[in-house]
Design a protein around this motif. Structure first.
Motif, short mmCIF file in Angstrom:
data_model
loop_
_atom_site.label_atom_id
_atom_site.label_comp_id
_atom_site.label_asym_id
_atom_site.label_seq_id
_atom_site.Cartn_x
_atom_site.Cartn_y
_atom_site.Cartn_z
N TRP A 63 -39.78 11.57 -4.52
CA TRP A 63 -41.12 12.18 -4.49
C TRP A 63 -42.03 11.09 -4.82
O TRP A 63 -41.77 10.39 -6.04
CB TRP A 63 -40.98 13.20 -5.20
N ALA A 68 -45.44 10.83 -5.79
CA ALA A 68 -46.39 11.58 -6.15
C ALA A 68 -47.93 11.02 -6.38
O ALA A 68 -47.80 9.80 -6.92
CB ALA A 68 -45.99 12.31 -7.56
N TYR A 88 -40.96 12.66 0.05
CA TYR A 88 -42.03 13.22 0.09
C TYR A 88 -43.10 12.70 -0.51
O TYR A 88 -43.26 12.05 -1.97
CB TYR A 88 -41.86 14.52 -0.88
N THR A 120 -46.97 13.08 -1.72
CA THR A 120 -47.99 14.02 -1.67
C THR A 120 -49.22 13.29 -2.33
O THR A 120 -49.27 12.38 -3.27
CB THR A 120 -47.33 14.98 -2.64
N ALA A 126 -47.73 15.76 2.60
CA ALA A 126 -48.10 16.93 2.01
C ALA A 126 -49.24 16.97 1.29
O ALA A 126 -49.13 15.83 0.23
CB ALA A 126 -46.97 17.74 1.89
N ASP A 127 -50.07 17.89 1.23
CA ASP A 127 -51.00 18.14 0.06
C ASP A 127 -50.51 18.71 -1.16
O ASP A 127 -49.79 19.59 -0.99
CB ASP A 127 -52.20 19.18 0.58
N HIS A 128 -50.56 18.28 -2.11
CA HIS A 128 -49.84 18.95 -3.37
C HIS A 128 -50.82 18.02 -4.68
O HIS A 128 -50.94 17.15 -4.86
CB HIS A 128 -48.35 18.11 -3.58
N SER A 129 -51.02 19.10 -5.54
CA SER A 129 -51.85 18.93 -6.81
C SER A 129 -50.99 18.94 -8.15
O SER A 129 -50.19 19.97 -8.26
CB SER A 129 -53.09 19.78 -7.02
N ASP A 161 -50.40 22.86 -8.63
CA ASP A 161 -49.30 23.39 -7.75
C ASP A 161 -48.02 23.19 -8.63
O ASP A 161 -47.79 22.60 -9.69
CB ASP A 161 -49.36 22.23 -6.53
N SER A 162 -46.90 23.71 -7.77
CA SER A 162 -45.45 23.97 -8.54
C SER A 162 -44.56 22.74 -7.90
O SER A 162 -44.74 22.21 -6.93
CB SER A 162 -45.12 25.30 -8.44
N PHE A 196 -41.60 21.58 -5.57
CA PHE A 196 -41.40 22.10 -3.99
C PHE A 196 -39.99 21.88 -3.68
O PHE A 196 -39.58 22.44 -2.70
CB PHE A 196 -42.52 21.74 -3.22
#
Length: 274
Positions: free
Chosen positions: A106, A108, A135, A137, A197-200, A204-205, A207
Motif C-alpha cells: 500500500w 498511501a 495499491y 491511494t 484509488a481515492d482513499h482518505s 476512510d477505513s 480496504f
C-alpha cells in the motif's frame, strides 16, 4: 500566537468545516502552520481578500474546490526520493517479502506517483513484481491521474537517475522509460499490478490486508490525532510482522501506536509490526 493569527486559524477551521460538509473531504486535523501557508497561497491564486471570500468560491463552485485540492494536498516528490530508504527496502525488507507466495503493498498518499514507480522498478529488479499488487491511494484525483500515467518532464530525469543509482538500481533508469516531446513515459508493464484509488486517511477505513505500507512525507502535514488515526489504519492493514515505511522527518515515537512496532532500519524510518 497573536490575535490576528488566532482569528485567521478560526476562519480556516470554518472553511475546512464547510469543505467537509459539502465535499466530504476532511482537512480539519491537518497541521495549522502548513494550512496557514497554503490557504494564503490559495487566496492569492483566486484573488481573494479574505478567507470568507475564498470559502464562498470553494463551496459554491466544485471546479474551484478541485483546484483547491492542489493547495490542501502537497504534490512534491521524485523517483527514489531519499535513496537510502529504497536501498534499505531492497536489502532488509524485500528478502522477507520474497518468502510470501504473493505480496500486497500500500503506497498511501501516493501523490503524483513517483514512489509507486520507484517501488515497481525495485520489485521488478528483485523478481517480485509479478506476484505483487500495489495499491496507490490519494485524495487528489488529478494527482492519481498523473500517477497512473507515469509521464514526467524530461528535465527531472537526471535527478531521478542519480537517485536510482544511489538506491541500488541494477541497470540504467533509461531501460524503464521512453523519452519523447520533452517528457519521459515509464513502461506501462510496471503498472499492470497497480490499483489506483481515492482513499482518505482522515475518513476512510482499511480496504485490504498488506505486507508493506509505504507512506512517506504525508504524516508531517497532520496534527497528532490524525497521525494516530493514520498509523492505526496502517497497523490494522498490515499482516502479522508486516512492514511500515515513513518519511525521513516522520516517526512513530510519541504516537499512540509506538508500542505496536519495532524498528528495523531506524535511520530510514522502517518499522515492523509486533
Amino acid at each position: 500566537m497573536d490575535e490576528d493569527t488566532r482569528l485567521f486559524d478560526v476562519e480556516i477551521q470554518l472553511l475546512l468545516e464547510g469543505v467537509f460538509r459539502v465535499y466530504q473531504h476532511d482537512f480539519r486535523n491537518y497541521a495549522s502552520a502548513s494550512l496557514r501557508r497554503r490557504v494564503r497561497q490559495a487566496m492569492e491564486r483566486f484573488s481573494c481578500l479574505s478567507i470568507s471570500e475564498l470559502q464562498h468560491l470553494v463551496l459554491h463552485d466544485r471546479r474551484v474546490f478541485a483546484q483547491m485540492l492542489q493547495y490542501f494536498t502537497v504534490q512534491l516528490s521524485e523517483l527514489y526520493r531519499d535513496p537510502g530508504y529504497f536501498l534499505a527496502l531492497r536489502q532488509e525488507v524485500v528478502p522477507v517479502l520474497k518468502t510470501y507466495p504473493s505480496v500486497k503493498v500500500w503506497v498511501a498518499g501516493c501523490s503524483s506517483g513517483e514512489e509507486l514507480w520507484s517501488l515497481a522498478i525495485l520489485f521488478d529488479e528483485e523478481d517480485l513484481l509479478e506476484r505483487t499488487v500495489f495499491y496507490a491511494t490519494d485524495i487528489n484525483p488529478e494527482a492519481l491521474r498523473t500517477a497512473e500515467a507515469g509521464i514526467y518532464p524530461l528535465d527531472r530525469i537526471a535527478q531521478f537517475s542519480s537517485n536510482y543509482r544511489e538506491a541500488g538500481g541494477r541497470h540504467s533508469l533509461s531501460d524503464y522509460y521512453v523519452a519523447a516531446y520533452d517528457a519521459a513515459a515509464f513502461d506501462r508493464r510496471l503498472r499492470r499490478q497497480a490499483v489506483f484509488a481515492d482513499h482518505s486517511l482522515a475518513t476512510d477505513s482499511v480496504f485490504s490486508e498488506v505486507h508493506l505500507v509505504s507512506c512517506r512525507n504525508v504524516l508531517i502535514y497532520f496534527n497528532r490525532s490524525l497521525q494516530d488515526r493514520a498509523i492505526g489504519l496502517f497497523r490494522e492493514a498490515l499482516v502479522r510482522r508486516g512492514f511500515l515505511g515513513l518519511g525521513s522527518r516522520e516517526s512513530l515515537r510519541f504516537t499512540a501506536h509506538a508500542d505496536g512496532f519495532e524498528e528495523v532500519v531506524p535511520e530510514h524510518r522502517i518499522y515492523r509490526s509486533k
